[in-house]
Scaffold this motif. Structure first.
Motif: not given
Length: 336
Positions: A191-196, A137-140, A124-129, A144-146
């Motif tokens: 389509d799920g977000p990252y749920a800490p 953001a959704p998992l999809s 998983d990636c929690l920060l974009d470029a 992609s960012e990962l």
């Protein structure tokens, strides 16, 4: 120059967790990933600063200096990723090697890191470029960012990209490897977000059974009745080695079982025995009663590490039809 404190993802962010279920979901909308046999780790980098955080929130930096140094050397100077720390020993992931890293002596940790370097398997990636949070953001999109981040890492050995599939049959094939190569399968909503801190994922584990000799028992704390059975398997050396325990004994059966066990006091384990050096917190110390190797039980287990059951097992049934000498390590050895 940005620092870790400047990142939009705090260091104390609790990772998203998973709820245990019995089978791989059948409905659409799920993605499946292998559940790796390692230490969960959220890794942060901001220029020359790197931080590794365990699922508990505790720092892992001092135990994995090899990973910290490798992350500092990567050609991407800002990221937050979620993954699993693993150590490969002889072509297999070794949870035991990971546990050995949790040592108080820095010199010992450095020696182990040099001999058996760890890797971070990313899922998983929690920060974009651009440095923006992907928590909502959704998992999809996070995937992609990962993948884009992984491509920028130019094949760095410290980083590995966990595969995923939307094919349930493939997920079931991964599950067949669980208990030996993998720790199970994880399902995530596409389509799920990252749920800490939430159990927003599902985890499925492969449950296996083995017939074991009862080589001893411990009394229940504060009583004179049996609390747990100590399990053994015969090795190639012909000796009975301690491999774990089971404590799933009902209160109704304790009195009769205690009498039965006390009548069998004897030599116990002829090989590795409880009470010696151990990294297993549930079985480190405590008086135990040795038994003649005459009783056999079938137990359920989910994971084997270093020739021992990782967790406590569940008692399935007694096996009076089974000869103790038939209870060998062959039952729990990983496939070739």
């Amino acid at each position: 120059m940005p620092t870790l404190a400047d990142l939009p993802i705090p260091l104390d962010l609790p990772p998203m967790e998973a709820k245990l279920v019995e089978e791989v979901p059948r409905e659409a909308g799920w993605r499946f990933e292998p559940k790796w046999d390692g230490f969960r780790c959220v890794a942060f980098r901001a220029r020359d600063e790197v931080a590794l955080r365990a699922k508990s929130g505790k720092p892992l930096d001092r135990f994995f200096p090899d990973v910290v140094d490798a992350l500092k050397a990567l050609p991407v100077d800002r990221f937050v990723v979620d993954g699993e720390l693993t150590i490969d020993v002889g072509g297999r992931l070794s949870f035991e090697a990971l546990q050995m890293r949790l040592h108080p002596a820095e010199s010992r940790v450095r020696k182990l890191a040099a001999e058996q370097p760890a890797a971070l398997t990313l899922f998983d990636c929690l920060l974009d470029a651009k440095g923006h949070s992907l928590i909502d953001a959704p998992l999809s999109r996070r995937r992609s960012e990962l993948e884009a981040l992984f491509k920028r890492l130019e094949g760095a050995a410290v980083m590995r990209l966990s595969p995923y599939t939307e094919d349930r049959d493939q997920a079931c094939r991964w599950l067949d490897e669980a208990g030996f190569v993998l720790d199970g399968v994880v399902a995530k909503r596409t389509d799920g977000p990252y749920a800490p801190g939430e159990r927003a994922m599902l985890k499925i584990k492969k449950i296996r059974t083995a017939d074991c000799v009862v080589g001893g028992f411990r009394y229940q704390q504060g009583t004179e009745q049996v609390g747990s059975l100590l399990l053994g398997l015969y090795g190639d050396d012909g000796k009975l080695h301690h491999v774990g325990f089971t404590s799933t004994i009902s209160n109704a059966e304790r009195p009769e079982l205690t009498s039965r066990l006390e009548a069998l006091k004897g030599e116990g384990f002829s090989g590795d025995a409880p009470g010696g050096p151990s990294r297993w917190s549930t079985e480190r110390t405590g008086a135990w009663v040795a038994l003649k190797p005459e009783l056999v039980v079938e137990v359920r287990y989910d994971q084997v590490t270093g020739g021992r059951f990782r967790h406590g097992t569940r008692l399935v049934r007694w096996r009076p039809d089974k000869a103790p000498r038939q209870c060998t390590f062959e039952q729990i050895r990983p496939p070739a």
